[in-house]
Motif scaffolding. Structure first.
Motif, PDB file in Angstrom:
ATOM      1  N   HIS A 103       1.123 -13.829   9.875  1.00 57.94           N
ATOM      2  CA  HIS A 103       0.348 -14.874   9.201  1.00 57.94           C
ATOM      3  C   HIS A 103      -0.315 -14.355   7.931  1.00 57.94           C
ATOM      4  N   GLN A 104      -0.194 -13.061   7.670  1.00 59.65           N
ATOM      5  CA  GLN A 104      -0.682 -12.531   6.399  1.00 59.65           C
ATOM      6  C   GLN A 104       0.369 -12.838   5.343  1.00 59.65           C
ATOM      7  N   GLY A 105       0.141 -13.907   4.590  1.00 60.41           N
ATOM      8  CA  GLY A 105       1.114 -14.334   3.605  1.00 60.41           C
ATOM      9  C   GLY A 105       0.679 -13.997   2.198  1.00 60.41           C
ATOM     10  N   ALA A 106       1.252 -14.701   1.244  1.00 60.10           N
ATOM     11  CA  ALA A 106       0.912 -14.495  -0.160  1.00 60.10           C
ATOM     12  C   ALA A 106       0.961 -15.835  -0.873  1.00 60.10           C
ATOM     13  N   LEU A 107       0.106 -15.993  -1.861  1.00 56.03           N
ATOM     14  CA  LEU A 107       0.053 -17.212  -2.652  1.00 56.03           C
ATOM     15  C   LEU A 107       1.146 -17.153  -3.707  1.00 56.03           C
ATOM     16  N   VAL A 108       1.969 -18.202  -3.771  1.00 56.74           N
ATOM     17  CA  VAL A 108       3.035 -18.245  -4.761  1.00 56.74           C
ATOM     18  C   VAL A 108       2.740 -19.371  -5.751  1.00 56.74           C
ATOM     19  N   PRO A 141       1.627   2.327  13.250  1.00 59.29           N
ATOM     20  CA  PRO A 141       1.045   1.012  12.956  1.00 59.29           C
ATOM     21  C   PRO A 141       0.386   0.947  11.586  1.00 59.29           C
ATOM     22  N   ALA A 142      -0.237   2.054  11.147  1.00 61.83           N
ATOM     23  CA  ALA A 142      -0.881   2.072   9.821  1.00 61.83           C
ATOM     24  C   ALA A 142       0.138   1.917   8.705  1.00 61.83           C
ATOM     25  N   ASP A 143       1.395   2.272   8.957  1.00 61.43           N
ATOM     26  CA  ASP A 143       2.443   2.096   7.952  1.00 61.43           C
ATOM     27  C   ASP A 143       2.965   0.671   7.932  1.00 61.43           C
ATOM     28  N   LEU A 144       2.639  -0.085   8.974  1.00 61.43           N
ATOM     29  CA  LEU A 144       3.252  -1.392   9.149  1.00 61.43           C
ATOM     30  C   LEU A 144       2.203  -2.500   9.170  1.00 61.43           C
ATOM     31  N   TRP A 145       1.760  -2.887  10.365  1.00 63.63           N
ATOM     32  CA  TRP A 145       0.927  -4.079  10.485  1.00 63.63           C
ATOM     33  C   TRP A 145      -0.578  -3.823  10.512  1.00 63.63           C
ATOM     34  N   ALA A 146      -1.008  -2.573  10.619  1.00 61.69           N
ATOM     35  CA  ALA A 146      -2.424  -2.303  10.884  1.00 61.69           C
ATOM     36  C   ALA A 146      -3.308  -2.376   9.636  1.00 61.69           C
ATOM     37  N   THR A 147      -2.725  -2.508   8.444  1.00 63.91           N
ATOM     38  CA  THR A 147      -3.516  -2.581   7.223  1.00 63.91           C
ATOM     39  C   THR A 147      -3.713  -4.038   6.837  1.00 63.91           C
ATOM     40  N   PRO A 148      -4.933  -4.572   6.921  1.00 66.06           N
ATOM     41  CA  PRO A 148      -5.152  -5.983   6.591  1.00 66.06           C
ATOM     42  C   PRO A 148      -4.672  -6.310   5.177  1.00 66.06           C
ATOM     43  N   TYR A 149      -3.882  -7.334   5.081  1.00 65.03           N
ATOM     44  CA  TYR A 149      -3.356  -7.824   3.808  1.00 65.03           C
ATOM     45  C   TYR A 149      -2.499  -6.783   3.073  1.00 65.03           C
ATOM     46  N   GLY A 150      -2.036  -5.759   3.781  1.00 61.33           N
ATOM     47  CA  GLY A 150      -1.152  -4.785   3.162  1.00 61.33           C
ATOM     48  C   GLY A 150       0.224  -5.386   2.912  1.00 61.33           C
ATOM     49  N   PRO A 151       0.934  -4.896   1.894  1.00 60.44           N
ATOM     50  CA  PRO A 151       2.221  -5.506   1.552  1.00 60.44           C
ATOM     51  C   PRO A 151       3.384  -5.107   2.454  1.00 60.44           C
ATOM     52  N   ALA A 152       3.277  -3.980   3.174  1.00 60.58           N
ATOM     53  CA  ALA A 152       4.442  -3.461   3.889  1.00 60.58           C
ATOM     54  C   ALA A 152       4.946  -4.438   4.949  1.00 60.58           C
ATOM     55  N   TRP A 153       4.057  -4.890   5.824  1.00 65.97           N
ATOM     56  CA  TRP A 153       4.506  -5.740   6.926  1.00 65.97           C
ATOM     57  C   TRP A 153       4.969  -7.098   6.419  1.00 65.97           C
ATOM     58  N   TRP A 154       4.281  -7.627   5.390  1.00 65.30           N
ATOM     59  CA  TRP A 154       4.714  -8.889   4.780  1.00 65.30           C
ATOM     60  C   TRP A 154       6.105  -8.730   4.181  1.00 65.30           C
ATOM     61  N   MET A 155       6.335  -7.623   3.479  1.00 66.43           N
ATOM     62  CA  MET A 155       7.625  -7.386   2.870  1.00 66.43           C
ATOM     63  C   MET A 155       8.708  -7.210   3.928  1.00 66.43           C
TER      64      MET A 155
END
Length: 392
Positions: free
Chosen positions: A216-221, A277-291
């Protein structure tokens, strides 16, 4: 309208000082404080605890007023219930954080005289702000929930503004009011409906939170509609919004993927990973998991923990019965087990490797093009679509 407040909130002053919002918005926000558009019972998100707290204006009017003015999101409905007595499992309507509202209005770049389609009316606050900014009769709002729409319509009328509030699925837009100069969506979508593009005039702007099934951490387009009917533009910054109700992901039952009695099913593949997890989903609003959600479609994830502190990361495919699980403990490598037609963890590894090779781009480095052939996400330029081999 007579201004209801005389003090400019810090979040609004900063937006104007930075040049993102022009000074004309100060009067609009002052005349239309969020408190005019909130129900008696609200659930603001406490920034200290991260939890939603229940506040009833009838029992605590001063506390209610204080929360209404704070720069925090406020849940106004749980589990689609018109008037829930207590917090539920899923927030289904809300009043967005005021600084977020101001930021989106800045990116929308709405001007007096524009025709605007506002998707996801909610409490009616943003629709009213838009109506005050443009002109009477030039804003159309669409709300999926009839009870929410009725309450918003009454609030907008009460402050002396005119806007059409329609009950319906925002994905269909509202052709009777088209063409629009600006289309704003205040709920997260996983695709940009064709109707929005068709109902926006050439040169018009579509602004929407866009997410994948993964997070659910998305991005505004921000898309600009071209003369040929194609809409294209960049992702701006990470956001999190409630999702479109028709696009809700079904609940996953692990027993549909793995034997309920325990043990690994035949065909299970064992491997190891150095990703954490820190490389993936554990960083709030981080780009990795969204990407990764862009490159590994139709997948959801869940986490759980053991008493010894081991974190379990679960992956499930929505298109078949493929699954994967990683056991993250203190060891440098995590054990991974996966099965089914897809090798989900291998897909995640490949996506993360590609992201690293591209220089770990952020949300703002990606963009989206919407045309007759569907949607295409690209990196840094529309002629650089994401690799199809990873998206499969």
């Amino acid at each position: 309208m007579t201004p209801a407040t005389t003090t400019t909130p810090e979040w609004l002053a900063e937006a104007v000082a930075s040049g993102r919002l022009d000074a004309g918005w100060v009067q609009v926000f002052a005349a239309l404080p969020r408190s005019l558009f909130l129900p008696d019972v609200i659930w603001p998100k406490d920034p200290d605890s991260g939890q939603n707290v229940r506040v009833d204006r009838r029992r605590d009017p001063s506390g209610w007023a204080a929360w209404a003015e704070q720069d925090v999101p406020i849940v106004t409905q749980w589990d689609d219930q018109p008037d829930p007595a207590a917090a539920g499992q899923t927030a289904t309507s809300s009043s967005s954080q005021p600084s977020l509202v101001a930021g989106m209005l800045a990116d929308l770049d709405v001007r007096p005289g524009h025709r605007v389609l506002d998707l996801g009316v909610g409490t009616g606050w943003t629709t009213a702000l838009l109506a005050a900014r443009v002109a009477a009769g030039t804003v159309v709002g669409i709300e999926y929930d009839p009870a929410v729409a009725e309450a918003a319509r009454a609030r907008i009328t009460a402050v002396g503004l005119v806007a059409d509030v329609i009950v319906g699925d925002g994905a269909a837009g509202w052709p009777d009011g088209a063409p629009y100069d600006r289309v704003q969506c205040t709920y997260a979508v996983r695709r940009i409906p064709t109707a929005w593009v068709e109902q926006t005039r050439p040169g018009g702007v579509i602004l929407a939170p866009w997410e994948t099934t993964l997070t659910h951490q998305g991005a505004l387009v921000r898309l600009t509609v071209q003369e040929d009917g194609i809409a294209s533009g960049p992702f701006l910054w990470p956001v999190r919004f409630m999702g479109s109700r028709p696009e809700r992901t079904p609940q996953i039952d692990r027993n549909d993927y793995l034997p309920p009695g325990g043990g690994w099913p035949p065909g299970t593949v064992e491997s190891a990973t150095r990703l954490r997890p820190a490389d993936l989903w554990a960083t709030p609003y981080g780009p990795a998991w969204w990407m990764i959600g862009l490159l590994v479609p139709d997948m959801v994830y869940a986490t759980s923990s053991r008493k010894d502190g081991t974190v379990l990361g679960w992956l499930f495919s929505l298109r078949c019965r493929s699954w994967a699980i990683a056991f993250f403990d203190d060891a440098p490598e995590a054990e991974v087990y996966q099965g089914g037609p897809r090798r989900l963890w291998d897909e995640v590894e490949a996506a993360h490797r590609w992201w690293t090779e591209q220089g770990r781009p952020g949300h703002e480095d990606f963009g989206l093009t919407v045309g007759p052939d569907g949607e295409r996400v690209w990196l840094r330029s529309p002629d650089r679509p994401l690799p199809a081999t990873l998206a499969g």
